[in-house]
Design an enzyme around this catalytic site. Structure first.
Site, PDB file in Angstrom:
ATOM      1  N   LYS A 218       0.703  -1.204   0.146  1.00  0.00           N
ATOM      2  CA  LYS A 218      -0.284  -0.160  -0.200  1.00  0.00           C
ATOM      3  C   LYS A 218       0.928   1.226   0.075  1.00  0.00           C
ATOM      4  CE  LYS A 218      -3.694   2.112   2.740  1.00  0.00           C
ATOM      5  NZ  LYS A 218      -4.671   1.892   3.979  1.00  0.00           N
TER       6      LYS A 218
ATOM      7  N   SER B 248      -9.438   2.259   3.149  1.00  0.00           N
ATOM      8  CA  SER B 248      -8.649   2.920   2.658  1.00  0.00           C
ATOM      9  C   SER B 248      -7.608   1.853   1.767  1.00  0.00           C
ATOM     10  CB  SER B 248      -7.660   3.797   3.463  1.00  0.00           C
ATOM     11  OG  SER B 248      -6.900   3.103   4.427  1.00  0.00           O
TER      12      SER B 248
ATOM     13  N   SER C  78     -10.073  -0.376   7.673  1.00  0.00           N
ATOM     14  CA  SER C  78      -9.008  -0.204   6.316  1.00  0.00           C
ATOM     15  C   SER C  78      -8.388  -1.284   5.932  1.00  0.00           C
ATOM     16  CB  SER C  78      -8.265   1.166   6.368  1.00  0.00           C
ATOM     17  OG  SER C  78      -9.060   2.379   6.367  1.00  0.00           O
TER      18      SER C  78
END
Length: 525
Positions: free
Chosen positions: A107, A188, A212
């Site tokens: 990420k 997210s 998330s």
């Protein structure tokens, strides 16, 4: 480096996609987990280098074109060299373990050494090349993993605005759900969840403050594990909250998640929250067993299912699977009792810690032109034509108005939230009902993405209590409604990570309810 979807100034950074060098047809690696890929490599049917080339092909065909998932921001130019080095080690008789030669996507709020910036999806950090590996990335490398690239995310990990659309960033645009392309990816860690569902890598990494990891994992139909806060280092990860932030694996199987945890867990002197990690970590793979639910008492959080009968029916089938594995199910009808004020306290914590944590992170960045405070980011967004196109920065502005970490309002909120979520929350439910862990529905079906109006969450959510308490939370696919994945959550006490992973593994190998993405498009109007 390869930016797959550059915006504005990023277009100058393009280079050619690494080309496949063999004319032999390659298997697509769709739905292949790390354990299966290791078997293919050990048997001589594939190399790590070939696997990287296959994933480059999949990213080009599925992510950059074709279905245009928008999950992968960029790939590392040395990924093939990393893979060749792991193959050379293997030929010499050295294997570093279950992650040896396995391609992983990270990420893009987690720093990785090399030419790629760490942006959190924001144009304000488009040049943020730090040359550093986050501690967890260094540990993955040490375990033999190949760092393939960076995934898109909800900009600033979805903490900029209450009106945001999950999965959108100014750097990467909107990530799409591989099951139905008009649907949202949630949370997210949107790119990590979508990339995992679409098999754009063998494993991915996400981060969670509240939901998330588990929400995008559940919504995209993969496994997601939020470990106990303090088990995995947060060093060189762009922060929201030092009380709640953690990174964790997003994978096709619980076994793969356990393998990643074995590599990532451990103490880090640069992250005081991890001081107990070395003493608490165990061999997570060794603790997995198909009999892990036998004799366990499971607290069923029935009041968190929501009102949809189709989701309730899925949950009942999952519970029947657990009972068949030897678990005793204990109904809990009052899991929300005594939780008044938890949401407000959590919000105060996040806003205050965001301001302080962001300033500390930005102050440590190399270069002279980097933003240094949250106020700098707010000013940048106001001046940029892309950043505020779809939604505002009201949460940034609210966080900027907060006092410091010594503010009495923050201190009171921190004490209240920790008490309500931990001792009077999960701990109380476990103790009063005499259960070993809790289960709940992770998520409702993915909603239609709407950049003009933002998110409209549907159905249940199980994330808040374990997020605020800092306790482990695992989601495993339990089927689908209307072709959209639904996950089941396993939640336990602080440091019970191994037990939670083992329980989820036992359920998973009996149920096997992960569905394959079909990339459904909405009907033409």
């Amino acid at each position: 480096m390869q930016f797959h979807r550059p915006l504005l100034a990023l277009s100058a950074l393009l280079i050619a996609q690494p080309a496949a060098t063999t004319s032999m047809p390659r298997p697509p690696l769709e739905g292949i987990d790390a354990a299966q890929l290791q078997e293919e490599i050990k048997a001589g049917r594939m190399t790590s280098e070939e696997a990287v080339k296959i994933y480059f092909d999949r990213i080009a065909r599925i992510d950059d074109s074709g279905h245009n998932i928008n999950a992968v921001l960029a790939t590392f130019p040395d990924a093939l060299a990393q893979a060749r080095a792991r193959d050379k080690e293997r030929r010499a008789g050295r294997s570093r373990g279950p992650l040896h030669g396995i391609p992983i996507l990270i990420k893009d709020n987690i720093e990785v050494a090399g030419p790629l910036p760490t942006t959190a999806g924001s144009l304000a950090l488009k040049d943020n090349v730090t040359g550093r590996d986050a501690t967890l990335v260094a540990r993955l490398r040490q375990a033999g993993a190949v760092i393939l690239g960076k995934t898109n995310l909800s900009e600033w990990a979805n903490i900029r605005s209450n009106n945001s659309t999950s999965g959108w960033s100014a750097i990467g645009g909107l990530t799409k759900n591989p099951h139905e392309l008009a649907r949202n990816t949630c949370g997210s860690s949107a790119g990590s969840g979508a990339a995992m569902a679409a098999s754009l890598a063998t494993m991915t990494i996400g981060t969670e403050t509240d939901g998330s990891i588990v929400c995008p994992a559940g919504t995209n139909g993969v496994v997601g594990f939020k470990p106990s806060v303090g088990l995995v280092s947060r060093t060189h990860i762009i922060p929201i909250s030092h009380s709640q932030d953690t990174a964790g694996p997003m994978t096709l199987t619980v076994r793969d998640a356990a393998a990643m945890m074995a590599a990532m867990a451990g103490s880090d002197p640069a992250d005081p929250a991890t001081k107990e990690a070395d003493a608490r970590k165990v061999d997570y793979l060794d603790r997995l067993s198909p009999d892990a639910l036998k004799g366990k008492r499971i607290g069923v959080m029935r009041d968190r299912i929501g009102e949809r009968g189709d989701i309730s029916a899925l949950f009942d089938v999952a519970l029947a699977d657990m009972a068949a594995l030897g678990a005793t199910l204990v109904e809990i009808a009052d899991s929300r009792s005594g939780m008044d004020g938890l949401g407000d306290a959590e919000f105060e914590i996040l806003m205050t810690e965001l301001k302080a944590g962001m300033a500390a992170y930005l102050a440590d960045l190399p270069g002279t032109d980097a933003p240094r405070t949250l106020a700098d980011l707010i000013a940048f967004n106001k001046a940029d034509p892309v950043e505020l196109r779809w939604f505002d920065q009201s949460l940034f502005e609210l966080a900027e108005s907060k006092g410091g970490l010594n503010d009495p309002a923050y201190q009171a909120a921190k004490e209240k939230a920790a008490r309500l979520a931990g001792p009077e929350g999960i701990d109380r439910l476990l103790r009063s009902h005499g259960v070993d862990m809790l289960v709940a529905v992770t998520n409702g079906p993915a909603w239609t993405s709407d950049l003009g109006n933002g998110d409209h969450f549907t159905g249940p959510s199980a994330s808040q209590l374990p997020a605020v308490a800092g306790y482990p939370h695992l989601t495993v696919p339990m089927g689908a409604v209307e072709g959209l994945p639904i996950g089941i959550s396993f939640i336990g006490a602080k440091w019970s990570d191994a037990d939670i992973l083992a329980a989820g593994h036992a359920y998973e190998i009996r149920s096997r309810r992960r569905i394959t993405p079909v990339y459904r498009r909405p009907p033409a109007p």
